[in-house]
Design an enzyme around this catalytic site. Structure first.
Site, PDB file in Angstrom:
ATOM      1  N   SER A   1      24.885 -30.965  35.794  1.00 59.52           N
ATOM      2  CA  SER A   1      26.097 -30.591  36.535  1.00 59.52           C
ATOM      3  C   SER A   1      27.107 -29.806  35.689  1.00 59.52           C
ATOM      4  O   SER A   1      27.745 -28.882  36.225  1.00 59.52           O
ATOM      5  CB  SER A   1      26.737 -31.803  37.232  1.00 59.52           C
TER       6      SER A   1
ATOM      7  N   CYS B   1      24.274 -32.844  31.387  1.00 67.03           N
ATOM      8  CA  CYS B   1      23.276 -31.756  31.326  1.00 67.03           C
ATOM      9  C   CYS B   1      23.362 -30.827  32.533  1.00 67.03           C
ATOM     10  O   CYS B   1      23.864 -29.710  32.446  1.00 67.03           O
ATOM     11  CB  CYS B   1      21.856 -32.324  31.222  1.00 67.03           C
TER      12      CYS B   1
ATOM     13  N   ASP C   1      15.610 -33.489  35.876  1.00 70.55           N
ATOM     14  CA  ASP C   1      16.419 -34.041  34.792  1.00 70.55           C
ATOM     15  C   ASP C   1      15.808 -33.635  33.443  1.00 70.55           C
ATOM     16  O   ASP C   1      14.681 -34.004  33.143  1.00 70.55           O
ATOM     17  CB  ASP C   1      16.419 -35.568  34.944  1.00 70.55           C
TER      18      ASP C   1
HETATM   19  P1  4NP Z   1      22.127 -35.176  33.620  1.00 72.35           P
HETATM   20  O1  4NP Z   1      21.074 -35.713  32.544  1.00 72.35           O
HETATM   21  O2  4NP Z   1      22.070 -36.118  34.785  1.00 72.35           O
HETATM   22  O3  4NP Z   1      21.607 -33.821  33.960  1.00 72.35           O
HETATM   23  O4  4NP Z   1      23.466 -35.155  32.922  1.00 72.35           O
HETATM   24  C1  4NP Z   1      21.056 -37.044  32.103  1.00 72.35           C
HETATM   25  C2  4NP Z   1      21.834 -37.402  31.026  1.00 72.35           C
HETATM   26  C3  4NP Z   1      21.784 -38.701  30.556  1.00 72.35           C
HETATM   27  C4  4NP Z   1      20.951 -39.624  31.163  1.00 72.35           C
HETATM   28  C5  4NP Z   1      20.175 -39.251  32.247  1.00 72.35           C
HETATM   29  C6  4NP Z   1      20.231 -37.954  32.715  1.00 72.35           C
HETATM   30  N1  4NP Z   1      20.872 -40.933  30.684  1.00 72.35           N
HETATM   31  O5  4NP Z   1      20.081 -41.730  31.213  1.00 72.35           O
HETATM   32  O6  4NP Z   1      21.602 -41.292  29.738  1.00 72.35           O
END
Ligand code: 4NP
Length: 154
Positions: A13, A11, A126
């Site tokens: 990065s 998401c 997040d």
């Molecule tokens: P990101 O978002 O760190 O911005 O890529 C996430 C994507 C997946 C998860 C957590 C955050 N996950 O727990 O699967």
């Protein structure tokens, strides 16, 4: 060489990577500044960017691409600057860094947003478990910070 890092590398990065590629290309610097992204966690390794992130970015003129990978010890050697999306990523990266020189390469991305100067919370939240508006917030914050980052590195 710039590396953007979040938790899942699907998401935030990849969004920062896509925005920075666009800004760097628009500035005619794409042959001078290499850009990549990675995650501190390994759950999504090999996966393309999240569809919601991809769609939000596309609507705003930014292409997301690549496959998720995990941060590796060699990254601290290969990259000049490692941009963490939030404090958890920052702490994880500093713990992974092999030495003090490597630790000094790790910064919070939003430190580069001039409008965020002095703000107590520099996290890019997040968006994974939230609603669709979270992805627009990510785009807004990342765009502002990447503009500042480009001004800083050029
Ligand atoms: P990101 O978002 O760190 O911005 O890529 C996430 C994507 C997946 C998860 C957590 C955050 N996950 O727990 O699967």
């Amino acid at each position: 060489m710039l590396l953007f890092v979040c938790l899942g590398n699907i998401c935030r990065s990849p969004t920062a990577e896509g925005v920075m590629r666009r800004l760097v290309a628009d500035a005619g610097l794409d042959d001078r500044i290499a850009i990549d992204s990675a995650g501190t966690g390994g759950w999504h390794v090999g996966a393309p960017p999240d569809e919601r992130a991809t769609e939000t970015a596309r609507r705003r003129g930014t292409t997301l691409e690549g496959a998720a990978r995990r941060v590796a010890p060699e990254d601290f050697e290969a990259f000049d600057l490692i941009l963490a999306m939030d404090r958890e990523n920052l702490d994880d990266l500093r713990a992974l860094a092999p030495d003090e020189e490597a630790r000094a390469k790790v910064r919070l991305l939003r430190e580069y947003d001039p409008a965020s100067k002095g703000a107590p919370d520099l996290d890019v939240p997040d968006p994974y478990y939230g609603g669709p508006t979270g992805f627009d917030v990510v785009l807004d914050q990342v765009e502002a910070a990447c503009r500042g980052l480009l001004d800083d590195v050029r």
